[in-house]
Design an enzyme around this catalytic site. Sequence first.
Site, PDB file in Angstrom:
ATOM      1  N   GLU A  58       5.425  -0.712  -4.616  1.00 50.30           N
ATOM      2  CA  GLU A  58       6.475   1.029  -4.315  1.00 50.30           C
ATOM      3  C   GLU A  58       5.334   2.363  -4.686  1.00 50.30           C
ATOM      4  OE1 GLU A  58      10.411   2.518  -4.582  1.00 50.30           O
ATOM      5  OE2 GLU A  58      11.135   1.137  -3.345  1.00 50.30           O
ATOM      6  N   GLU A  61       2.917   1.026  -1.477  1.00 52.96           N
ATOM      7  CA  GLU A  61       3.157   0.315  -0.456  1.00 52.96           C
ATOM      8  C   GLU A  61       4.638  -0.428  -0.120  1.00 52.96           C
ATOM      9  OE1 GLU A  61       4.494  -3.506  -0.908  1.00 52.96           O
ATOM     10  OE2 GLU A  61       4.064  -2.635  -3.187  1.00 52.96           O
TER      11      GLU A  61
END
Length: 349
Positions: free
Chosen positions: A313, A170
């Site tokens: 991430e 994300e």
Amino acid sequence: MKLSETINRIAPLDQEAMQEARQRWNSIAKPLHSLGKLEDCVCQIAGMTGDSNVQLDKKALMVFCADNGVVEEGVTQTGQEVTAVVAENFLSGQTSAAVMCRLAGADLYPVDMGIRRATGVPDYHVRRGTANMVKAEAMTREEGIRAIETGIRLAGVLKRKGYKIAATGEMGIGNTTTSAAVASVLLSCQPEEMVGRGAGLSSGGLERKLQAVKKAITLHRPDPDDPVAVLHKVGGLDLAGLAGFYLGCAAERLPVLIDGFISATAALAAAKLCPGAKAYMLASHCSKEPGMKKILTYLDKQAVLHAEMCLGEGTGAVAFLPVLEMGLGVYREMSTFSQIQIESYQELK
């Protein structure tokens, strides 16, 4: 695919395939269970796919990107504009996750679930960022469901492309704040147990973050037994998309890796929507955010890596991929006791 249809498709793991995988591990010429959780992961993947001939040759990281209105409350060190910049950098390969994906042999797919401004990232946005949850519901219920169903659809895309395992990631400034709110409600615990420093907050910033979570929960009073309500009232578009992605992977029998705190919060929401989805998740690492251990306990997961990572991430999930593949290499390639004509190890009481 609709949320209800997806939940109905999620089936238990294939116990026969898992037993075959365990027998294979026990036949390999090494001490029993000596690769620990790696052995368990391979057996679980066999159960997910229904095939003890486990293959992980095609890997993907799906990164859900979205902005969060709660940034207005001073809960982050950087501005909201960073979300778009980093999201675009996924495409050029200039992010931590992109570098790690190259090394791990994984394909990277960033998706725009609701970045404030348009980018070159593949556009699946439901709305251009959420509202400030301290002042209004983050999104409508209908938007929350759309975001969940977008995540479901993206899991189907990976399955049709032939991927054997998916990692979750994300990007969204402010999403440790929304994650802390969602996890606090779903686990019925105090915000203090979930709120951490995220990407690096001062003590003053940490207090603002805690107060923002408390105010949002008090204002909206989301029902812990209604995960959709929790996501749309105090969550984010990235979280809702991720929750749907976990459900979609379970329905497609596609193994999926949990990353850190944000990814785990979405996994928690997915498990609340459908407890059977937990069986298709693997925990890659234990983020140093304070709520991570509580979430993993609820999910009945034990993380393999303990590196105190908190980057996000999808970096923790991607870091786990080569380790998992090493275990799989032993499973697939090593000689058995019978092949080298020595007596096998026995289970001792």
